[in-house]
Design an enzyme around this catalytic site. Structure first.
Site, PDB file in Angstrom:
ATOM      1  N   GLY A 383       0.828  -1.204   0.000  1.00 49.64           N
ATOM      2  CA  GLY A 383       0.000   0.000   0.000  1.00 49.64           C
ATOM      3  C   GLY A 383       0.856   1.244   0.000  1.00 49.64           C
ATOM      4  CD  GLN A 387       2.751   9.600   8.178  1.00 52.85           C
ATOM      5  OE1 GLN A 387       3.460   8.779   8.726  1.00 52.85           O
ATOM      6  NE2 GLN A 387       1.758  10.195   8.804  1.00 52.85           N
ATOM      7  CG  ASP A 501      -4.408   9.813   9.817  1.00 54.90           C
ATOM      8  OD1 ASP A 501      -5.545  10.233   9.519  1.00 54.90           O
ATOM      9  OD2 ASP A 501      -3.587   9.452   8.962  1.00 54.90           O
TER      10      ASP A 501
END
Length: 680
Positions: A383, A387, A501
């Site tokens: 993935g 970041q 997050d």
């Protein structure tokens, strides 16, 4: 160091001598003077050459296209050329037939590259002929004349023999008896009692024997596995110089080389019916340097005495060793530079001063992670996020890992990276992804996590399949597990940790579909005397706390809001932001949910959720409403959220236990009554 310096000075003296300049040039290059010596990483020795006047004759002309050499005579990609062995490896096509219906006498055929009249032959000793597939007869022909073949049978249930070689189970092999210049190959079933339709693939392949594992002792991958995926394979060609070419044989014999025919008994070796008359009688000679000499026997001068180059050889070895030592020192300095630039000193300081023992995280070296990820192959990508990129890898001990590689070197982001390492090093919770270690000696920093095999909650919510319905029970369990993890981070960690997050894409599912919170790059540890953190706004649109967005003050209740959005995702199966094509605008899922909660809740719920109990659904929906309160002070703490969800889980278990007790009591009563009747 003095010895290396002396060796370097000696090299300078020797290389300044004209005699040794000729020696160096003859050893280091085997191409015609003034011609390209290689194409990409592949050396191109004379009689082959790139460009006009660089090859002996057109048979040996090589075209260098995109750093890949091609033999122009047959448009074959060249993999390497050996002067010493008189061989050339080329990339050759494979006969493949998939999902075919076979009729009597109608096999599938393919003709090889036709090299008749050329100085090239398919090597008899270095290639094998192989067949793949279930019930497959792979045959090799010279035009219409059968030469050899083999039969591969279907694999019996539980038969593991295909893992140890190519010996008849779905894969067969045989050696061809002749060095051919052209051949035909065919595949087909063993008999034709009736038209046969097959759904598998049948193949006939001429391939370099040493390339195949299992045939040479290398069992890391089976020959069948390699061949079944191959569209082109390496094939070895024998080559030489045609006796009727323009090559100056007298010149060559005077310069310490020996030449001999490799096809003097051509008509005996090709005693096959209907042999092309143009093939019989071709004389091809190969040359090699005489004993005690090395170089290219096709050049003038080409072969040099080994003894005359002994000093140079020692010098070359010494220079190479010096190069290796200097390179190692340079690598060490570079790794030390990266370690400092990537925050290694800061990490050590944080782990030792604030978070305890530095040994909680293992420092991986760059070589083992490079090998584990196959040099960070794009096929290993799990993935990509804001970041960095996550790769799947396997360590030398067989352990599967996930390696997170930062996108770019941004010194402003280094603190976030070190922060993630420091935070995760102190977390020990079954529903938080485990940090195995990090690597700071690379150009960009790397994190090594446990591998979580079943992807993210986002994928399961928004890419559902019929194979695995995402039931209400599964959703409730995941919600309770994530809430428990956040409650631990907020209340039970040595210092409170705010994730910052929380979203479904950062919730991973393991092999038993247990939830694990991940991606702590923007997380913060908060001392007990702090009430909020003032910083620039970070997070994901759709999950972002409106209060935090307005004030830039992140609190534990900001995580609560984001978790509330995840709860709504679980309830509705919808994405946090929905696009309206009619109004060309985006709408928040949280806003839509709150507007429909009181009167139209079941209109927005996911069909799998509606199958659950209404009272449980309403409890979770109202809990989500509390989490999404615009005033953070009115939101419940994560500890309370976790207790509510765990309470639903506990009540479900108690209900199941009570139901089991009632069933046992019913069976017991029935048995007693039946026994009483029998006695009477």
């Amino acid at each position: 160091m003095c010895v290396l310096l002396l060796l370097f000075q000696l090299m300078m003296i020797l290389l300044s001598s004209p005699i040794n300049v000729v020696l160096v040039e003859s050893v280091l290059t085997t191409a015609k003077p003034g011609c390209p010596t290689s194409c990409g990483q592949i050396a191109i020795p004379f009689p082959f050459g790139i460009g006009s006047n660089c090859y002996l004759d057109p048979w040996y002309a090589v075209n260098c296209s995109s750093n890949k050499p091609f033999l122009l005579s047959f448009n074959l990609e060249v993999l390497d050329i050996s002067i010493e062995e008189g061989t050339m490896r080329v990339s050759h096509s494979v006969l493949t037939a998939c999902n075919k219906t076979y009729y009597d006498g109608e096999d599938i055929y393919m003709e090889s590259v036709n090299m008749e009249n050329s100085p090239f032959f398919f090597s008899q000793t270095m290639n094998i002929f192989s067949g793949l597939g279930c019930d497959n007869v792979a045959s090799l022909f010279y035009y219409d004349s059968f030469i050899t073949g083999c039969y591969s049978s279907c694999q019996a249930s539980g038969d593991k023999r295909e893992t140890i070689g190519c010996y008849g189970i779905k894969c067969c092999q045989t050696r061809m008896p002749y060095s051919l210049q052209v051949f035909n190959a065919s595949v087909g079933p063993v008999n034709y009692d009736k038209p046969k339709e097959t759904t598998d693939c049948k193949k006939a392949i001429l391939v370099q024997e040493s390339w195949l594992p299992g045939l040479t002792g290398n069992h890391t991958e089976t020959a069948y596995a390699m061949l079944s995926h191959a569209e082109r394979v390496p094939v070895v060609l024998d080559w030489g110089i045609r006796s009727d070419s323009s090559f100056n044989w007298d010149m060559n014999d005077r310069h310490h080389s020996d030449c001999a025919n490799i096809s003097s008994s051509m008509d005996d070796r090709f005693a096959i019916d209907n042999m092309s008359s143009s093939t019989i009688g071709i004389q091809v000679r190969q040359c090699m340097c005489s004993r005690g000499f090395e170089g290219n026997p096709y050049l003038n001068p080409g072969c040099q005495g080994i003894c005359s180059g002994f000093i140079f050889l020692l010098l070359l070895i010494g220079a190479w060793r010096l190069h290796i030592i200097m390179k190692r020192r340079k690598d060490i300095k570079l790794k030390d530079k990266y370690f400092k630039r990537n925050g290694g000193l800061l990490l050590q300081q944080q782990l030792t001063s604030s978070y305890g023992n530095v040994d909680r995280s293992k420092l991986f070296n760059s070589k083992e992670l490079d090998k584990a990820t196959d040099h960070f192959n794009v096929n290993r990508i799990l993935g990509q996020g804001g970041q960095g990129t996550v790769y799947k890898g396997m360590l030398a001990n067989g352990k599967i890992i996930a390696v997170k590689k930062s996108k770019a070197i941004d010194e402003g982001k280094i603190e976030e990276f070190i922060n993630e390492v420091a935070i995760l090093s102190q977390i020990n919770h079954r529903n938080v992804v485990k940090l195995l270690g990090c690597c700071l000696e690379t150009e960009v920093p790397l994190l090594v996590y446990e591998f979580i095999p079943n992807g993210s909650l986002f994928q399961y919510l928004h890419d559902q399949t019929e194979d695995l319905p995402f039931t209400w029970e599964m959703r409730l369990q995941i919600a309770a597990e994530v809430a428990g993890a956040l409650s631990y981070l907020h209340s039970a960690a040595s210092l409170p940790i705010y994730h910052r997050d929380i979203k479904s894409a950062n919730i991973l599912l393991d092999e038993k579909y247990r939830a694990k919170a991940a991606d702590f790059g923007t997380s913060r540890s908060i001392s007990f005397d702090q009430t909020h953190v003032t910083t620039k706004v970070q997070g994901t649109f759709g999950y972002l706390d409106p209060e935090y967005f307005q004030s830039s003050q992140f609190t534990d209740k900001s995580d609560v809001y984001s978790f509330g959005v995840v709860l709504v995702e679980l309830l509705t199966g919808q994405k946090p932001i929905s696009s309206s094509t009619t109004q060309d605008m985006c709408r928040s899922l949280a806003t839509i949910f709150l507007s429909m909660l009181d009167n139209n809740l079941f209109d927005i719920l996911d069909p799998e959720v509606i199958k659950g109990k209404n009272e449980e659904i309403m409890i979770v929906a109202n809990l989500a409403k509390r989490c999404l309160n615009l005033n953070g002070k009115n939101r419940p703490p994560m500890k309370e959220v976790a207790m509510v969800l765990e309470g639903i889980q506990a009540s479900k278990k108690e209900s199941n236990v009570q139901q089991n007790r009632e069933e046992v009591e019913y069976v017991r009563t029935e048995v007693i009554e039946h026994w009483d009747i029998l006695i009477k």
